[in-house]
Write an enzyme that holds these catalytic residues in place. Structure first.
Site, PDB file in Angstrom:
ATOM      1  N   ALA A  31     -11.853   5.533  -3.858  1.00 22.29           N
ATOM      2  CA  ALA A  31     -11.178   6.721  -3.325  1.00 22.29           C
ATOM      3  C   ALA A  31     -10.968   6.428  -1.852  1.00 22.29           C
ATOM      4  O   ALA A  31     -11.767   6.808  -1.005  1.00 22.29           O
ATOM      5  CB  ALA A  31     -12.007   7.975  -3.525  1.00 22.29           C
ATOM      6  N   THR A  90      -7.456  -5.460  -9.129  1.00 11.87           N
ATOM      7  CA  THR A  90      -8.910  -5.626  -9.128  1.00 11.87           C
ATOM      8  C   THR A  90      -9.337  -7.067  -9.407  1.00 11.87           C
ATOM      9  O   THR A  90     -10.384  -7.510  -8.931  1.00 11.87           O
ATOM     10  CB  THR A  90      -9.531  -4.652 -10.150  1.00 11.87           C
ATOM     11  OG1 THR A  90      -9.119  -3.334  -9.784  1.00 11.87           O
ATOM     12  CG2 THR A  90     -11.045  -4.714 -10.160  1.00 11.87           C
ATOM     13  N   LYS A 108       0.872  -1.179   0.000  1.00 15.56           N
ATOM     14  CA  LYS A 108       0.000   0.000   0.000  1.00 15.56           C
ATOM     15  C   LYS A 108       0.907   1.227   0.000  1.00 15.56           C
ATOM     16  O   LYS A 108       2.019   1.187   0.528  1.00 15.56           O
ATOM     17  CB  LYS A 108      -0.846  -0.055   1.268  1.00 15.56           C
ATOM     18  CG  LYS A 108      -1.707   1.154   1.484  1.00 15.56           C
ATOM     19  CD  LYS A 108      -2.905   0.832   2.335  1.00 15.56           C
ATOM     20  CE  LYS A 108      -4.072   0.472   1.443  1.00 15.56           C
ATOM     21  NZ  LYS A 108      -5.379   0.589   2.031  1.00 15.56           N
ATOM     22  N   SER A 109       0.465   2.338  -0.571  1.00 15.03           N
ATOM     23  CA  SER A 109       1.300   3.542  -0.585  1.00 15.03           C
ATOM     24  C   SER A 109       1.415   4.120   0.826  1.00 15.03           C
ATOM     25  O   SER A 109       0.416   4.354   1.497  1.00 15.03           O
ATOM     26  CB  SER A 109       0.704   4.604  -1.510  1.00 15.03           C
ATOM     27  OG  SER A 109       0.879   4.215  -2.846  1.00 15.03           O
ATOM     28  N   LYS A 157       5.477   5.127 -10.816  1.00 14.09           N
ATOM     29  CA  LYS A 157       4.132   4.761 -11.271  1.00 14.09           C
ATOM     30  C   LYS A 157       3.421   6.015 -11.754  1.00 14.09           C
ATOM     31  O   LYS A 157       3.223   6.964 -10.993  1.00 14.09           O
ATOM     32  CB  LYS A 157       3.341   4.093 -10.152  1.00 14.09           C
ATOM     33  CG  LYS A 157       1.980   3.578 -10.625  1.00 14.09           C
ATOM     34  CD  LYS A 157       1.329   2.682  -9.582  1.00 14.09           C
ATOM     35  CE  LYS A 157      -0.010   2.133 -10.045  1.00 14.09           C
ATOM     36  NZ  LYS A 157      -0.630   1.266  -9.031  1.00 14.09           N
ATOM     37  N   CYS A 165      -1.771   8.812  -7.752  1.00 15.63           N
ATOM     38  CA  CYS A 165      -3.057   8.633  -7.081  1.00 15.63           C
ATOM     39  C   CYS A 165      -3.985   9.754  -7.551  1.00 15.63           C
ATOM     40  O   CYS A 165      -3.618  10.927  -7.472  1.00 15.63           O
ATOM     41  CB  CYS A 165      -2.890   8.705  -5.561  1.00 15.63           C
ATOM     42  SG  CYS A 165      -4.467   8.810  -4.712  1.00 15.63           S
ATOM     43  N   ILE A 225      -0.581   1.570 -15.786  1.00 11.93           N
ATOM     44  CA  ILE A 225      -1.033   2.888 -15.392  1.00 11.93           C
ATOM     45  C   ILE A 225      -1.698   2.817 -14.015  1.00 11.93           C
ATOM     46  O   ILE A 225      -2.105   1.743 -13.585  1.00 11.93           O
ATOM     47  CB  ILE A 225      -2.091   3.450 -16.396  1.00 11.93           C
ATOM     48  CG1 ILE A 225      -3.245   2.461 -16.567  1.00 11.93           C
ATOM     49  CG2 ILE A 225      -1.452   3.823 -17.716  1.00 11.93           C
ATOM     50  CD1 ILE A 225      -4.405   2.922 -17.445  1.00 11.93           C
ATOM     51  N   ASN A 226      -1.842   3.957 -13.375  1.00 14.26           N
ATOM     52  CA  ASN A 226      -2.676   4.029 -12.186  1.00 14.26           C
ATOM     53  C   ASN A 226      -4.137   4.125 -12.648  1.00 14.26           C
ATOM     54  O   ASN A 226      -4.426   4.081 -13.838  1.00 14.26           O
ATOM     55  CB  ASN A 226      -2.285   5.245 -11.326  1.00 14.26           C
ATOM     56  CG  ASN A 226      -2.629   5.032  -9.849  1.00 14.26           C
ATOM     57  OD1 ASN A 226      -3.723   4.565  -9.521  1.00 14.26           O
ATOM     58  ND2 ASN A 226      -1.712   5.370  -8.972  1.00 14.26           N
ATOM     59  N   THR A 227      -5.062   4.278 -11.705  1.00 12.13           N
ATOM     60  CA  THR A 227      -6.483   4.295 -12.050  1.00 12.13           C
ATOM     61  C   THR A 227      -6.862   5.552 -12.839  1.00 12.13           C
ATOM     62  O   THR A 227      -6.164   6.567 -12.795  1.00 12.13           O
ATOM     63  CB  THR A 227      -7.337   4.247 -10.773  1.00 12.13           C
ATOM     64  OG1 THR A 227      -6.945   5.320  -9.922  1.00 12.13           O
ATOM     65  CG2 THR A 227      -7.154   2.923 -10.047  1.00 12.13           C
TER      66      THR A 227
END
Lengths: 250, 300
Positions: free
Chosen positions: B70, B262, B45-46, B163, B128, B187-189
């Site tokens: 979120a 996911t 986790k970040s 990232k 993020c 990619i990120n979201t």
């Protein structure tokens, strides 16, 4: 989100209500919903009534549950689910042990033969002790204001455990731990329903995990054998931020 | 004989799959479990400089084709993360420490701590999409990205991954600013939202969130392809991978390894072993012996 109209709100004492709504979805005892109160938050709540007329029993703990108990007949209730691994309900002779609001998720298991130990801090916090058949329930309170003075485990000690096919337990984790320790070498199978901080309900956020298992998808029910192998059970959990803390003594 | 091991920034991976940051990676024991289930590595986790509880739920919304989230960078703070790293590292596989900060100096402090904790590499969260002052707000400024990446590269011994966000006008410009990183993670979201029509309100408490899962797979493949072609950098592909075919698409677009997040929700924890089996089957039938023979073959 699923949205349903509330058909009834039943008051169960000062800070506890059961909200009823029609929902033709199969829900099994032990499963829960993620209930959303817009402009407040979303919290996991056990399904206390699993028939076509569903029910969730809410006790006011925090800001969101306090607002939820103010919902009225005709209001909408928003939720997603059902989630979680249900109890195995096949065993016939049931011993049901609930602490505080932990009784809510155990309510659907109570049948005319079930024996119960219902515990709470004080008599006004006792939940669903009146749902057992006459003479089938042992009441225990921390302060002795009703029934035996002590903890849930003190209500168990006088019961012939070998006469039951399954024990079902729900309540604070330390209560569960004390019961697990008590029955570890006794010939009674048991299933425990755990409660930890839960954010997503679908096995991704890692807030509710215990020994690598997610309460929301692989629990919240675990068998005696499963819990015996877990070293975070009754010892450590993560807070809302993900910080590891020791589980305090009560 | 087919070999599915690969390497990224000189780090050997037993297969091309690692756990993506943000999913099941807050508790060390969960990361261990994911490694046991077949992930070659995990990304944590970040983690930031101080403890954050994140947003109030709903923080995740299941939607058609994936998840919208979120969470709000909930994390215990770097000083409280030592134990989780120790537990995760006991799996004897690579553990990549994801970190987020607002400045190069914050990233550096966090990177040094992760290195001290034994992280195999650090992954810089420059992407993020849902917290003011962090993530994309940092990662869309090429000058800041270059400063952060260069600062970490000149002070850390372990590899540095960057990232990047798809929520920018020109990802190639940002990728070039991060040129000194050992690998890019793409990619990120994708910034998105969902409105509950009965509540007449955004479902996420933060209103805006990041979209992940199948819905963004082809967006991810395109970014990996484009950045690979334009920069020639080593790439870790991420976004919507649910089966072996998805993974192979990313590899052929130029990724040397991938991340899976996911799909743990849509497919369960056996997703790693299922994809590995499908990957072997594909390579056998198509005559590939090694992952390296497939990397970037579609890029022209």
């Amino acid at each position: 989100m699923i949205a349903k109209i509330i058909s009834e709100v039943e008051k169960l004492g000062r800070n506890t209500v059961t909200i009823r709504f029609r929902w033709d979805q199969e829900v099994q005892p032990g499963q829960f919903l993620m209930v959303w109160l817009p402009r407040h938050s979303e919290i996991p709540i056990s399904v206390s009534h699993t028939g076509p007329m569903k029910g969730i029993t809410i006790r006011s703990y925090g800001e969101t549950s306090a607002a939820m108990i103010g919902l009225r007949e005709g209001d909408r209730i928003f939720f997603r689910g059902p989630y979680g691994r249900p109890f195995d309900t096949k065993p016939v002779r049931k011993l049901i042990v609930g602490g505080g609001s932990g009784m809510a998720g155990l309510l659907p298991l109570i049948d005319s033969d079930a024996r119960g130990v219902v515990s709470a801090r004080t008599s006004s916090d006792l939940l669903f002790a009146d749902r057992f058949a006459e003479g089938h329930v042992t009441v225990v309170t921390d302060d002795g204001s009703s029934g035996i003075k002590g903890y849930a485990i003190d209500g168990l000690k006088s019961l012939p455990l070998d006469e039951f096919d399954m024990m079902y337990v729900c309540g604070p984790e330390l209560m569960l731990k004390s019961i697990l320790d008590y029955i570890v070498d006794k010939p009674i199978p048991a299933q425990f329903s755990l409660e930890r901080i839960m954010k997503c309900g679908i096995g991704v956020c890692d807030s509710c995990s215990i020994d690598g298992k997610q309460l929301c998808t692989e629990g919240p029910t675990f068998t005696k054998e499963e819990l015996l192998g877990m070293h975070e059970f009754g010892t450590a959990r993560l807070t809302e931020s993900g910080k590891r803390i020791q589980i305090g003594r009560h | 004989m087919v070999h599915i091991d690969t390497a990224i920034a000189g780090i050997q991976l037993s297969n091309p799959m690692m756990l993506a940051s943000g999913i099941l990676d807050e508790n060390g024991y969960t990361m261990l479990e994911i490694l046991k289930k077949g992930a070659a590595a995990v990304v944590t986790k970040s983690i930031g400089t101080s403890e954050r509880t994140g947003y109030k739920p709903p923080v995740v919304v299941p939607i058609q084709g994936g998840l919208l989230n979120a969470v709000g960078l909930a994390n215990p703070g770097i000083d409280n993360f030592r134990d989780e790293m120790k537990i995760a590292l006991s799996g004897n596989r690579p553990v990549f420490g994801s970190i987020f900060g607002a400045t190069a100096d914050e990233f550096l402090q966090l990177g040094l701590k992760m290195e001290e904790y034994g992280a195999t590499a650090v992954e810089l969260n420059l992407s993020c999409p849902h917290v003011a002052g962090y993530g994309t707000e940092v990662g869309s400024d090429p000058v800041l990205v270059e400063d952060i990446v260069n600062t970490l590269k000149s002070n850390l011994k372990i590899p540095v991954f960057a990232k990047l966000s798809p929520n920018v006008t020109d990802i190639v410009e940002i990728a070039k600013a991060a040129q000194k990183a050992d690998a890019l993670v793409l990619i990120n979201t994708v910034r998105a939202m969902s409105i509950d029509i009965h509540a007449r309100k955004a479902v996420l408490t933060n209103r805006y969130g990041g979209l992940s899962g199948q819905a963004i797979k082809n967006v991810g493949v395109r970014y990996v392809y484009e950045v690979s072609k334009e920069t020639g950098k080593e790439i870790i592909g991420v976004g919507g991978i649910e089966n072996a075919e998805d993974l192979i698409e990313y590899i052929m677009a130029g990724a040397s390894a991938v991340q899976i997040g996911t799909a743990l929700y849509t497919q369960g924890k056996d997703v790693f072993s299922r994809i590995a089996a499908g990957l072997v089957e594909f390579m056998e039938s198509e005559g590939f012996n090694r992952i390296s023979e497939m990397i970037g073959v579609a890029v022209e």
